[in-house]
Design an enzyme around this catalytic site. Structure first.
Site, mmCIF file in Angstrom:
data_model
loop_
_atom_site.group_PDB
_atom_site.id
_atom_site.type_symbol
_atom_site.label_atom_id
_atom_site.label_comp_id
_atom_site.label_asym_id
_atom_site.label_seq_id
_atom_site.Cartn_x
_atom_site.Cartn_y
_atom_site.Cartn_z
ATOM 1 N N ARG A 95 0.687 -1.307 -0.044
ATOM 2 C CA ARG A 95 0.000 -0.025 -0.046
ATOM 3 C C ARG A 95 0.927 1.252 0.122
ATOM 4 O O ARG A 95 1.864 1.162 0.572
ATOM 5 C CB ARG A 95 -0.894 0.086 1.474
ATOM 6 C CG ARG A 95 -1.826 -1.112 1.234
ATOM 7 C CD ARG A 95 -2.881 -0.605 2.436
ATOM 8 N NE ARG A 95 -2.296 -0.706 3.879
ATOM 9 C CZ ARG A 95 -1.626 0.329 4.506
ATOM 10 N NH1 ARG A 95 -1.898 1.561 4.370
ATOM 11 N NH2 ARG A 95 -1.195 0.002 5.763
ATOM 12 N N TYR A 237 -1.309 -3.606 -6.599
ATOM 13 C CA TYR A 237 -1.117 -4.228 -5.486
ATOM 14 C C TYR A 237 -2.001 -4.054 -4.548
ATOM 15 O O TYR A 237 -2.615 -3.065 -4.039
ATOM 16 C CB TYR A 237 0.256 -3.948 -4.896
ATOM 17 C CG TYR A 237 1.059 -5.096 -4.134
ATOM 18 C CD1 TYR A 237 1.779 -6.006 -4.607
ATOM 19 C CD2 TYR A 237 0.539 -5.136 -2.654
ATOM 20 C CE1 TYR A 237 2.175 -7.145 -3.898
ATOM 21 C CE2 TYR A 237 1.066 -6.105 -2.006
ATOM 22 C CZ TYR A 237 1.791 -7.178 -2.661
ATOM 23 O OH TYR A 237 2.479 -8.238 -1.615
ATOM 24 N N GLY A 239 -3.901 -3.372 -1.147
ATOM 25 C CA GLY A 239 -4.980 -2.383 -0.596
ATOM 26 C C GLY A 239 -4.969 -1.128 -1.545
ATOM 27 O O GLY A 239 -5.840 -0.659 -1.521
ATOM 28 N N LYS A 246 -9.556 -1.911 1.915
ATOM 29 C CA LYS A 246 -9.044 -0.700 2.803
ATOM 30 C C LYS A 246 -10.014 0.352 2.180
ATOM 31 O O LYS A 246 -10.340 1.193 3.044
ATOM 32 C CB LYS A 246 -7.542 -0.351 2.613
ATOM 33 C CG LYS A 246 -6.916 -1.584 3.073
ATOM 34 C CD LYS A 246 -6.986 -1.974 4.600
ATOM 35 C CE LYS A 246 -6.134 -3.013 5.127
ATOM 36 N NZ LYS A 246 -6.374 -3.348 6.504
ATOM 37 N N HIS A 266 -10.986 -1.395 11.685
ATOM 38 C CA HIS A 266 -9.735 -2.456 11.460
ATOM 39 C C HIS A 266 -9.682 -3.239 12.562
ATOM 40 O O HIS A 266 -8.618 -2.985 13.479
ATOM 41 C CB HIS A 266 -8.599 -1.389 11.193
ATOM 42 C CG HIS A 266 -7.382 -2.024 10.451
ATOM 43 N ND1 HIS A 266 -6.187 -1.493 10.836
ATOM 44 C CD2 HIS A 266 -7.019 -3.158 9.780
ATOM 45 C CE1 HIS A 266 -5.321 -2.375 9.963
ATOM 46 N NE2 HIS A 266 -6.046 -3.001 9.583
ATOM 47 N N SER A 288 -0.289 -2.874 12.141
ATOM 48 C CA SER A 288 0.247 -3.941 11.338
ATOM 49 C C SER A 288 1.601 -4.616 12.030
ATOM 50 O O SER A 288 2.274 -3.897 12.957
ATOM 51 C CB SER A 288 0.719 -3.590 9.700
ATOM 52 O OG SER A 288 1.084 -2.347 9.801
ATOM 53 N N ALA A 289 2.077 -5.798 11.623
ATOM 54 C CA ALA A 289 3.169 -6.482 12.212
ATOM 55 C C ALA A 289 2.823 -6.857 13.574
ATOM 56 O O ALA A 289 3.897 -6.940 14.522
ATOM 57 C CB ALA A 289 4.401 -5.645 12.128
ATOM 58 N N CYS A 290 1.708 -6.900 14.135
ATOM 59 C CA CYS A 290 1.398 -7.118 15.641
ATOM 60 C C CYS A 290 0.801 -8.562 15.778
ATOM 61 O O CYS A 290 0.165 -9.090 16.797
ATOM 62 C CB CYS A 290 0.481 -6.115 16.316
ATOM 63 S SG CYS A 290 1.348 -4.689 16.783
ATOM 64 N N LYS A 292 -2.305 -9.951 13.776
ATOM 65 C CA LYS A 292 -3.577 -9.911 13.971
ATOM 66 C C LYS A 292 -4.138 -11.295 13.452
ATOM 67 O O LYS A 292 -4.947 -11.743 14.019
ATOM 68 C CB LYS A 292 -3.975 -8.543 13.109
ATOM 69 C CG LYS A 292 -5.134 -8.363 13.483
ATOM 70 C CD LYS A 292 -5.480 -6.632 13.325
ATOM 71 C CE LYS A 292 -6.672 -6.619 12.348
ATOM 72 N NZ LYS A 292 -6.715 -5.571 11.423
ATOM 73 N N THR A 293 -3.576 -11.614 12.214
ATOM 74 C CA THR A 293 -3.958 -12.758 11.595
ATOM 75 C C THR A 293 -3.839 -14.060 12.475
ATOM 76 O O THR A 293 -4.738 -15.150 12.562
ATOM 77 C CB THR A 293 -3.590 -12.978 10.065
ATOM 78 O OG1 THR A 293 -3.811 -11.697 9.485
ATOM 79 C CG2 THR A 293 -4.088 -14.225 9.434
ATOM 80 N N ASP A 313 -9.417 -8.977 9.593
ATOM 81 C CA ASP A 313 -9.156 -7.658 9.390
ATOM 82 C C ASP A 313 -10.023 -6.367 9.377
ATOM 83 O O ASP A 313 -9.544 -5.178 9.986
ATOM 84 C CB ASP A 313 -8.279 -7.637 7.863
ATOM 85 C CG ASP A 313 -7.538 -6.156 7.683
ATOM 86 O OD1 ASP A 313 -6.564 -6.088 8.400
ATOM 87 O OD2 ASP A 313 -7.646 -5.966 6.466
ATOM 88 N N ASN A 403 6.566 -8.050 2.528
ATOM 89 C CA ASN A 403 5.128 -8.050 2.208
ATOM 90 C C ASN A 403 4.453 -8.703 1.450
ATOM 91 O O ASN A 403 3.487 -8.701 0.896
ATOM 92 C CB ASN A 403 4.757 -6.375 2.075
ATOM 93 C CG ASN A 403 3.499 -6.257 2.057
ATOM 94 O OD1 ASN A 403 2.605 -6.385 3.097
ATOM 95 N ND2 ASN A 403 2.830 -5.233 1.449
ATOM 96 N N ARG A 405 2.241 -11.881 0.187
ATOM 97 C CA ARG A 405 0.970 -12.387 0.780
ATOM 98 C C ARG A 405 0.205 -13.585 -0.148
ATOM 99 O O ARG A 405 0.589 -13.878 -0.931
ATOM 100 C CB ARG A 405 -0.023 -11.100 0.154
ATOM 101 C CG ARG A 405 0.208 -9.650 0.456
ATOM 102 C CD ARG A 405 -0.505 -9.535 1.791
ATOM 103 N NE ARG A 405 0.235 -8.251 2.578
ATOM 104 C CZ ARG A 405 -0.209 -7.741 3.812
ATOM 105 N NH1 ARG A 405 -1.239 -8.473 4.266
ATOM 106 N NH2 ARG A 405 0.445 -6.887 4.352
ATOM 107 N N GLU A 533 -0.724 -19.310 23.728
ATOM 108 C CA GLU A 533 -0.521 -19.078 25.189
ATOM 109 C C GLU A 533 -1.201 -17.559 25.519
ATOM 110 O O GLU A 533 -1.721 -17.511 26.704
ATOM 111 C CB GLU A 533 0.790 -18.943 25.717
ATOM 112 C CG GLU A 533 1.951 -20.164 25.164
ATOM 113 C CD GLU A 533 1.444 -21.441 26.081
ATOM 114 O OE1 GLU A 533 0.270 -21.251 26.894
ATOM 115 O OE2 GLU A 533 2.279 -22.354 26.018
HETATM 116 O O1 O2Y Z 1 0.420 -3.933 1.438
HETATM 117 C C1 O2Y Z 1 -1.049 -4.246 1.032
HETATM 118 O O2 O2Y Z 1 -1.390 -3.704 0.002
HETATM 119 C C2 O2Y Z 1 -1.831 -4.958 1.980
HETATM 120 S S1 O2Y Z 1 -2.078 -4.182 3.555
HETATM 121 C C3 O2Y Z 1 -3.094 -5.070 4.692
HETATM 122 C C4 O2Y Z 1 -3.441 -6.343 3.776
HETATM 123 C C5 O2Y Z 1 -4.415 -6.906 4.578
HETATM 124 C C6 O2Y Z 1 -4.732 -6.650 5.999
HETATM 125 N N1 O2Y Z 1 -4.153 -5.391 6.246
HETATM 126 C C7 O2Y Z 1 -3.435 -4.626 5.718
HETATM 127 C C8 O2Y Z 1 -3.001 -3.583 6.347
HETATM 128 O O3 O2Y Z 1 -2.146 -2.810 5.806
HETATM 129 O O4 O2Y Z 1 -3.494 -3.294 7.276
HETATM 130 MN MN MN Z 2 -5.202 -4.417 7.969
#
Ligand code: O2Y
Ligand code: MN
Length: 624
Positions: A95, A237, A239, A246, A266, A288-290, A292-293, A313, A403, A405, A533
């Site tokens: 994105r 690409y 988002g 998004k 979100h 992001s990067a925490c 979530k999925t 998401d 990144n 996917r 856990e």
């Molecule tokens: O980089 C992208 O286009 C994907 S961003 C994304 C994709 C799935 C779920 N969340 C996100 C995000 O940036 O929060």
């Molecule tokens: Mn997201």
């Protein structure tokens, strides 16, 4: 459904509206839709037009065509049935927030955290970009629904695109096809979503594997919230291009939600069932990067507890007839980060992406399967990396883009909740906010009230890692993980959250918690094991919802008492537990100063209720 070639490279759309031999009729009688497609065909001048019917045959045909044209690679059918690999242009891998605009009529409505341009000027400029942008390509019309079709919360979008990759990804991520046009009917309203990769083909010119506009300055992801429209140019690409996600389900939806009294968030949605059979629904927002999925489909280590996934998401949340908040996942699939997905981090995602999945920007092994970093299986001796070059484990480059996917149908998740398509949604018991915070923030903390919970969500954020930015250890605040996704002024968004307490009986609102799986000690060692856990923390949250969980009232909220977490079978030392569950007063005083600074971004749009919460926290910390 193909409508045949447009004579003269897209000259007269009207000619194909007429029923002819071997030419189908337009599959809708929605006048506004026909007029809009007509207008876009004249502007973009595609060689032909295809109305997507959402069938399996159509999906299979498009994938086969993309394989023949060199855009997709079919993976080994025995190892990954129905799967494809697509590798993007090196300039088009994520994105692009700095090219994303909220073009509200008034600049102040976009607020200080969004890029803004005058909508008329932006449209005039973009018309120049879209003019002839689909020459030599097919224009696809994708009717899609965000939310279960027929649900009162569902919104219909129509994406026009010249990218086959976008069509097949939209078919996984949203509900697509004739059934959407049927639901739209003659006069139904839709959100027009215009997308072009911006790479017209001259007669006879050979296509490239990933057409796009390489120059980042010429990519535009533009939202017009006042009219409810999206125009995206130059990127193929994620988002930027799958406009239901998004762009519609967050940026446009937030602005509709504000007007209509609901919330577009979100957030993941999960359910947790206790050994006694009591079911709780939880929504959680993390930057992001925490993970979530991973949390959305986690396998609890606590015996007897079952977790099911409803979404990873986005959550659309409304007040139900009984006054409780109900959440619906508007999406139909997962678009998850691949690197790090393993049997340890997310066994259910590993199973979900075993078949019928599109992989973007991972490595191709000689046996026709895919590979990525931290997959939990040894690296192959050699592979083709995401850039198309030969790769070996010692070559000094990553095989998969960080990144990269997977796009996979949500229905394939082994722990999908039976109610994930319930048109009414599911009643939420708790909201969780979190971030990657190595210091100060405890493992779990319950808000005193709705307003205190909104304060917690508004101050959320993460410390950067080398994985997501070159500079590690910088705290980035990201209220509700919504900074890049709110389609209006973030100060008004905070007021909207506060206002929910006056729209229903506040006792029926979910309890709010802040969690932090990422606390470290002074040597940099993780204090909490995370992954499955985390079910131990979720159990305490469910107990708090029931009114049974033990907690101590502190300056920052209700923290679990030291023996309140079920730690049976887990090796966490007393010192580590003390660190995880105590108030670091000095750290919180520094936190206060930082929050005050951050809040100044919103000027006089910062709700009074949040100023009061900040003062309240200050006062309580001073008493310590
Ligand atoms: O980089 C992208 O286009 C994907 S961003 C994304 C994709 C799935 C779920 N969340 C996100 C995000 O940036 O929060
Ligand atoms: Mn997201």
């Amino acid at each position: 459904m193909k409508l045949g070639s447009i004579p003269g490279g897209g000259a007269i759309w009207n000619t194909i509206k007429k029923e002819k031999d071997n030419m189908a009729v337009i599959p809708t009688n929605n006048k506004k839709l026909i007029a809009w497609v007509d207008e876009i065909v004249k502007l973009c001048r595609p060689k032909d037009v295809h109305w997507c019917d959402g069938s399996k045959k159509e999906y299979d045909d498009l994938c086969s065509q993309a394989v023949r044209n060199g855009n997709f690679v079919k993976l080994n059918e025995k190892k990954r049935p129905g799967c494809f690999l697509v590798c993007s242009h090196a300039s088009d891998v994520a994105r692009v927030e700095d090219r994303t605009y909220i073009c509200s009529r008034k600049q102040e409505d976009a607020g200080p955290t969004n890029n803004w341009a005058d909508p008329d000027e932006m449209k005039a400029k973009l018309r120049g970009y879209f003019k002839g942008s689909m020459e030599g390509r097919t224009l696809y019309v994708i009717p899609f629904s965000m939310g279960p079709l027929g649900s009162p919360v569902a919104k219909i979008g129509i994406e026009i695109t010249d990218s086959v990759y976008v069509v097949v990804n939209m078919c996984i991520m949203t509900r697509v096809g004739q059934k959407v046009l049927d639901a739209l009917g003659e006069n139904g309203a839709f959100i027009p979503c215009l997308h072009s990769v911006g790479a017209p083909l001259k007669p006879g010119e050979k296509d490239v594997p990933w057409p796009c506009v390489p120059d980042p300055k010429n990519k535009y992801i533009v939202h017009f919230p006042d009219e409810g429209a999206i125009w995206s140019f130059g990127s193929g690409y994620g988002g930027n291009a799958l406009l239901g996600k998004k762009c519609l389900a967050l940026r446009i939806a937030t602005s509709l939600a504000k007007k209509e009294g609901w919330m577009a968030e979100h957030m993941l949605i999960l359910s947790l069932t206790s050994p006694e059979g009591k079911k709780y629904y939880i929504c959680a927002a993390f930057p992001s990067a925490c993970g979530k999925t991973n949390l959305a489909m986690m396998q609890p280590t606590l015996p007897g507890w079952t977790l099911k996934c409803l979404g990873d998401d986005i959550a659309w949340i409304r007040i139900g007839d009984d006054g409780r908040l109900y959440a619906v996942n508007p999406e139909y699939g997962f678009f998850g980060v691949v690197p790090g997905t393993s049997d340890e981090s997310n066994p259910n995602a590993v199973k979900t992406i075993q078949s019928n999945t599109i992989f973007t920007n991972v490595a191709l092994k000689p046996d026709g399967d895919v590979w990525w970093e931290d997959m939990g299986v040894p690296a192959p001796d050699k592979a083709i990396d995401w850039t198309g070059r030969e790769w070996t484990p010692d070559c000094g480059r990553k095989a998969a883009h960080p990144n990269s996917r997977f796009t996979a149908p949500a229905g394939q998740c082994p722990v999908i909740d039976p109610d994930w398509e319930n048109p009414k949604g599911v009643p939420i018991s708790a909201f969780l906010f979190g971030g990657r915070r190595p210091s100060t923030i405890p493992l779990a903390n319950e808000a005193f009230s709705w307003e205190h919970g909104v304060f917690m969500g508004s101050t959320g954020g993460s410390e950067t890692t080398f994985a997501n930015l070159s500079q590690a250890g910088v705290l980035r605040r990201d209220p509700f993980a919504m900074l890049p996704f709110c389609g209006y002024h973030m100060g008004d968004y905070l007021s909207h959250w506060i206002s929910m307490a006056s729209r229903t009986d506040r006792n029926k609102l979910p309890k709010i918690f802040f969690v932090n799986w990422f606390r470290k000690d002074t040597t940099g060692k993780w204090l909490w094991p995370g992954y499955g856990e985390n079910s131990r923390v979720l159990k305490w949250i469910c107990e708090r919802v029931e009114g049974t969980g033990k907690a101590v009232k502190t300056a920052i909220g209700y923290l679990p008492e030291k023996d309140a977490l079920d730690l049976k079978g887990l090796d966490v030392s007393r010192t580590d537990l003390d660190n995880l569950l105590s108030v670091d007063v000095e750290g919180w005083k520094r936190e206060l100063a930082d929050i005050e600074q951050f809040y100044s971004t919103f000027g006089d749009k910062l709700p009074d209720a949040l100023k009061k919460e900040l003062e309240g926290l200050k006062g309580r910390l001073e008493q310590n």
